[in-house]
Design an enzyme around this catalytic site. Structure first.
Site, PDB file in Angstrom:
ATOM      1  N   SER A  66       0.842  -1.197   0.000  1.00 41.92           N
ATOM      2  CA  SER A  66       0.000   0.000   0.000  1.00 41.92           C
ATOM      3  C   SER A  66       0.877   1.246   0.000  1.00 41.92           C
ATOM      4  O   SER A  66       1.731   1.395   0.882  1.00 41.92           O
ATOM      5  CB  SER A  66      -0.895   0.021   1.244  1.00 41.92           C
TER       6      SER A  66
ATOM      7  N   TYR B 256     -10.964   2.423  -5.172  1.00 47.52           N
ATOM      8  CA  TYR B 256      -9.610   1.982  -4.817  1.00 47.52           C
ATOM      9  C   TYR B 256      -9.625   0.512  -4.399  1.00 47.52           C
ATOM     10  O   TYR B 256      -8.804  -0.295  -4.853  1.00 47.52           O
ATOM     11  CB  TYR B 256      -9.102   2.874  -3.685  1.00 47.52           C
TER      12      TYR B 256
ATOM     13  N   TYR C 264      -0.361 -10.431   3.163  1.00 48.31           N
ATOM     14  CA  TYR C 264      -0.467  -9.066   3.676  1.00 48.31           C
ATOM     15  C   TYR C 264      -0.207  -9.123   5.167  1.00 48.31           C
ATOM     16  O   TYR C 264      -0.313 -10.191   5.787  1.00 48.31           O
ATOM     17  CB  TYR C 264      -1.851  -8.485   3.368  1.00 48.31           C
TER      18      TYR C 264
END
Length: 230
Positions: free
Chosen positions: A32, A171, A195
């Site tokens: 990110s 997004y 993640y």
């Protein structure tokens, strides 16, 4: 089940995810922009860790709808575009530096989401995400929950407005194809999306029954350094 390695702890989401982890065919590391967790040193550690366990690594960073999100958060349009460009250049530099310092012994690709605009599998999955956002109240509620949590860290109170929510959903929708079918997008036999924190939609994407679901050869795992809570 939690897997402990020398650098990271790994929590595959389901038993099937654990099997895909064991196969070691491919790992996707999502990054990110603007997140301090993803410094060059952390990326180096992740790539070294992954190259010892997987046959191929791909790092994908979100470079779609970033300027629109800044604009929705109150930046003037020109300022939003400049800030987005600055953050995206910075995150790409950090990733490339981290990969170079890691010296992976397996293929390690670095991609912005925008590179997949012409990928037919990505495009199909993105259309499916948009369809379910429009037609599935449970899925939309999950996405809106993710968006609201993110926006609460940016705007605080009062709650985010409709424009901010829409920009954040755009997004999120751009990222979700890689949580659904990375093998189809990248042409790998199976893949683990890694993640450092749980994704609220994971429960829904790996549930039984109909609706938008991850493919059978798609796994998800929380991967974080030892001593850092998920």
């Amino acid at each position: 089940m939690t897997i402990t390695t020398e650098a990271f702890t790994v929590q595959p989401f389901t038993r099937s995810c654990h099997h895909i982890w064991d196969e070691g065919a491919h790992v996707l590391i999502g990054v990110s922009p603007g997140n301090s967790y993803f410094n060059a040193g952390r990326i180096t550690e992740l790539v070294r860790w992954a190259s010892a366990r997987f046959s191929r690594i791909d790092i994908v960073y979100a470079d779609l709808h970033v300027a629109e999100l800044f604009s929705a958060l109150g930046y003037e349009e020109d300022h939003a575009a400049r800030r987005a460009s600055k953050e995206l250049k910075a995150v790409r530099r950090r990733i490339l530096r981290g990969v170079e310092e890691a010296g992976p012994v397996v293929p390690a690709g670095v991609h912005g989401l925008s590179e997949f605009a012409g990928n037919p599998v990505y495009a199909l999955l993105h259309r499916r995400v948009r369809h379910f956002l429009a037609t599935d109240p449970v899925f939309r509620a999950g996405c809106e929950g993710m968006a609201a949590h993110f926006l609460s860290t940016k705007v605080g109170e009062p709650a985010a407005d409709a424009r901010q929510l829409a920009a954040c959903l755009d997004y999120i929708a751009a990222e979700l194809p890689f949580f659904l079918d990375t093998p189809g997008i990248l042409g790998v036999p199976s893949s683990v999306s890694a993640y450092h924190a749980p994704i609220p939609l994971t429960e829904l994407l790996y549930a039984k029954g109909g609706g938008l679901r991850a493919s059978r050869n798609q796994a998800y795992a929380v991967v974080r350094p030892e001593g850092i809570a998920a």
